[in-house]
Motif scaffolding. Structure first.
Motif, short mmCIF file in Angstrom:
data_model
loop_
_atom_site.label_atom_id
_atom_site.label_comp_id
_atom_site.label_asym_id
_atom_site.label_seq_id
_atom_site.Cartn_x
_atom_site.Cartn_y
_atom_site.Cartn_z
N ARG A 1 0.82 -1.21 0.00
CA ARG A 1 0.00 0.00 0.00
C ARG A 1 0.85 1.26 0.00
N LYS A 2 1.91 1.27 0.82
CA LYS A 2 2.77 2.45 0.93
C LYS A 2 3.91 2.36 -0.08
N PRO A 3 4.29 3.49 -0.67
CA PRO A 3 5.46 3.48 -1.56
C PRO A 3 6.75 3.35 -0.75
N ALA A 4 7.79 2.91 -1.40
CA ALA A 4 9.11 2.84 -0.76
C ALA A 4 9.59 4.25 -0.44
N LEU A 5 9.36 5.16 -1.38
CA LEU A 5 9.82 6.53 -1.16
C LEU A 5 9.05 7.50 -2.02
N SER A 6 9.14 8.73 -1.60
CA SER A 6 8.57 9.85 -2.34
C SER A 6 9.67 10.92 -2.39
N ALA A 7 9.84 11.56 -3.55
CA ALA A 7 10.90 12.55 -3.69
C ALA A 7 10.49 13.64 -4.67
N ILE A 8 10.99 14.83 -4.41
CA ILE A 8 10.90 15.93 -5.37
C ILE A 8 12.28 16.01 -6.02
N TRP A 9 12.33 15.68 -7.30
CA TRP A 9 13.59 15.49 -8.03
C TRP A 9 13.72 16.54 -9.11
N GLN A 10 14.90 17.14 -9.19
CA GLN A 10 15.16 18.13 -10.23
C GLN A 10 16.25 17.63 -11.18
N THR A 11 15.98 17.78 -12.47
CA THR A 11 16.97 17.48 -13.49
C THR A 11 17.13 18.71 -14.38
N ILE A 12 18.27 18.79 -15.02
CA ILE A 12 18.52 19.87 -15.97
C ILE A 12 18.74 19.25 -17.34
N ILE A 13 18.00 19.74 -18.30
CA ILE A 13 18.10 19.27 -19.68
C ILE A 13 18.83 20.35 -20.48
N GLN A 14 19.93 19.96 -21.09
CA GLN A 14 20.63 20.90 -21.97
C GLN A 14 19.98 20.81 -23.34
N ILE A 15 19.59 21.97 -23.85
CA ILE A 15 18.93 22.05 -25.15
C ILE A 15 19.96 22.39 -26.21
N ASP A 16 19.92 21.66 -27.30
CA ASP A 16 20.84 21.89 -28.43
C ASP A 16 20.35 23.12 -29.19
N ALA A 17 21.00 24.26 -28.99
CA ALA A 17 20.59 25.53 -29.61
C ALA A 17 20.67 25.45 -31.14
N LYS A 18 21.65 24.73 -31.66
CA LYS A 18 21.77 24.61 -33.11
C LYS A 18 20.57 23.87 -33.70
N LEU A 19 20.17 22.79 -33.05
CA LEU A 19 19.01 22.03 -33.50
C LEU A 19 17.75 22.90 -33.43
N MET A 20 17.63 23.67 -32.38
CA MET A 20 16.48 24.56 -32.25
C MET A 20 16.45 25.58 -33.38
N SER A 21 17.58 26.17 -33.70
CA SER A 21 17.60 27.19 -34.75
C SER A 21 17.34 26.57 -36.13
N GLU A 22 17.80 25.33 -36.34
CA GLU A 22 17.53 24.64 -37.60
C GLU A 22 16.04 24.39 -37.79
N GLN A 23 15.31 24.26 -36.66
CA GLN A 23 13.87 24.03 -36.72
C GLN A 23 13.10 25.36 -36.77
N GLY A 24 13.85 26.47 -36.75
CA GLY A 24 13.19 27.77 -36.81
C GLY A 24 12.69 28.28 -35.48
N HIS A 25 13.22 27.73 -34.37
CA HIS A 25 12.83 28.18 -33.04
C HIS A 25 14.05 28.76 -32.33
#
Length: 167
Positions: free
Chosen positions: A139-163
């Motif tokens: 019934r109870k979970p093993a754990l609960s957590a507030i987790w933060q991750t950082i995603i690096q965005i490929d700026a070149k790919l974004m600009s190639e897509q027009g964003h």
């Protein structure tokens, strides 16, 4: 195959459950390997005979940090990947609560809800998850957590897509 999403779709996922991983069996061998890696050889983790006689769990249990570390495999197993991502890094946790022991041989899985997403630099997206590790049949979970991750965005790919990458 895992779903791939566009960066522009991330805002629509805030407040939603976005993934439930496959079950992972936590074997005694896995517990012993974790003990070797961390130097934590407390008998409740590594001595099945003594743990069965002296601990209240009926046998050995996984280290809490082992259960926490499985979030990475669970994440890779079920969370959608952002197409414009070049890499992801663990930023840390705001809150972790170990709520129930994971007995040797138990199956666990991760459940992830996206709480927040914001740019913390021009090409760095910080995503906050409410993450839970559930134990099969418990019934109870093993754990609960507030987790933060950082995603690096490929700026070149974004600009190639027009964003452009937001500031």
């Amino acid at each position: 195959m895992l779903q791939k999403i566009l960066l522009s779709d991330v805002k629509d996922l805030i407040g939603k459950e976005i993934g439930v991983s496959d079950w992972i069996t936590v074997t005694q061998e896995t517990i012993d390997l974790f003990a070797s890696a961390t130097g934590d050889f407390q008998f409740i983790h590594t001595d099945p005979v003594r743990a069965a006689m002296e601990a209240p769990f009926g046998g050995t249990i996984a280290h809490g940090f082992l259960s926490l570390s499985l979030l990475t495999a669970m994440n890779y197993n079920c969370l959608p990947k952002i197409r414009e991502m070049s890499m992801a890094i663990n930023y840390g946790f705001d809150k972790i609560r170990f709520m129930a022991p994971v007995k040797s041989g138990a199956r666990v899985r991760g459940r992830f809800t996206m709480v927040h997403a914001r740019f913390c630099a021009a090409n760095m997206l910080m995503i906050t998850y409410d993450a839970r590790v559930e134990i099969d049949g418990e019934r109870k979970p093993a754990l609960s957590a507030i987790w933060q991750t950082i995603i690096q965005i490929d700026a070149k790919l974004m600009s190639e897509q027009g964003h452009s990458v937001p500031d």
